[in-house]
Enzyme design. Structure first.
Site, mmCIF file in Angstrom:
data_model
loop_
_atom_site.group_PDB
_atom_site.id
_atom_site.type_symbol
_atom_site.label_atom_id
_atom_site.label_comp_id
_atom_site.label_asym_id
_atom_site.label_seq_id
_atom_site.Cartn_x
_atom_site.Cartn_y
_atom_site.Cartn_z
ATOM 1 C CG HIS A 84 4.357 38.484 -35.056
ATOM 2 N ND1 HIS A 84 5.636 38.789 -34.780
ATOM 3 C CD2 HIS A 84 4.106 38.511 -33.785
ATOM 4 C CE1 HIS A 84 5.549 38.589 -32.949
ATOM 5 N NE2 HIS A 84 4.332 38.396 -32.512
ATOM 6 C CG HIS A 98 9.176 38.246 -33.688
ATOM 7 N ND1 HIS A 98 9.000 38.715 -34.412
ATOM 8 C CD2 HIS A 98 9.951 38.425 -32.836
ATOM 9 C CE1 HIS A 98 8.772 40.164 -33.277
ATOM 10 N NE2 HIS A 98 9.487 39.576 -32.821
HETATM 11 FE FE1 FES Z 1 7.201 39.155 -38.467
HETATM 12 FE FE2 FES Z 1 6.931 38.780 -35.491
HETATM 13 S S1 FES Z 1 7.297 40.532 -37.160
HETATM 14 S S2 FES Z 1 7.006 37.133 -37.128
#
Ligand code: FES
Length: 174
Positions: free
Chosen positions: A104, A123
């Site tokens: 992500h 997140h």
């Molecule tokens: Fe891992 Fe957003 S950086 S879920």
């Protein structure tokens, strides 16, 4: 009023004349022989380096070892899961390796031994190490990059490739 009619008539002729030219041009273009379409060239094959990550003797079941592959900026973990899994190597087919950078936004992830997942503190995305890095929850939009492994006769474990794009890169090998 008659001047206005003349203007209208000349506009109509101009429009019809241009329209006829356009139709003639299109017809001519469709009869001009075209060069045969060329196939899209094949994408370049990625030549991954072979890199020794460790030895089977170094691994304890369910205790990840820090590694990096294909270069020092791409960190990951080498894990002996204790259960044969698809893509696992070694005598028990249970040794796997993954990038530990979250797809992500690249947060470094931690391994949770009780359910054999890699977890993101950013997140909260989660990836299943027994299922090839399958994303099981969270914001990421791809599964976790898994490193392709080989074990030689002496038990050395070598990384030889990556199956997904590493976070933050246009290409896994620059
Ligand atoms: Fe891992 Fe957003 S950086 S879920």
């Amino acid at each position: 009023m008659s001047g206005c009619n003349k203007l209208t008539e000349s506009g109509r002729r101009f429009f019809l004349g241009r329209g006829a030219l356009a139709v003639a041009g299109a017809a001519a273009a469709s009869t001009v022989p075209q060069a045969p379409a060329k196939a899209t060239p094949a994408l370049a094959r990625v030549a991954y380096p072979v890199s020794r990550l460790g030895n089977m003797r170094d691994l304890k079941v369910n205790e990840p070892m820090d590694i990096s592959y294909p270069d020092a900026d791409s960190t990951g973990v080498l894990i002996k899961l204790g259960t044969r899994v698809e893509g696992g190597v070694g005598p028990d087919g249970d040794v796997v390796a993954f990038s530990n950078l979250c797809p992500h936004k690249g947060y470094p992830m931690f391994y949770q031994a009780d359910d054999r997942t890699l977890n993101c503190p950013g997140h909260y995305s989660r990836f299943d190490c027994e299922k090839g890095g399958l994303q099981v929850w969270g914001h990421a939009t791809q599964n976790l990059a898994q490193f392709r492994l080989r074990v030689d006769a002496g038990g050395d474990i070598h990384a030889e490739g990556v199956d997904e794009l590493l976070y933050g890169r246009h290409s896994n090998v620059l």
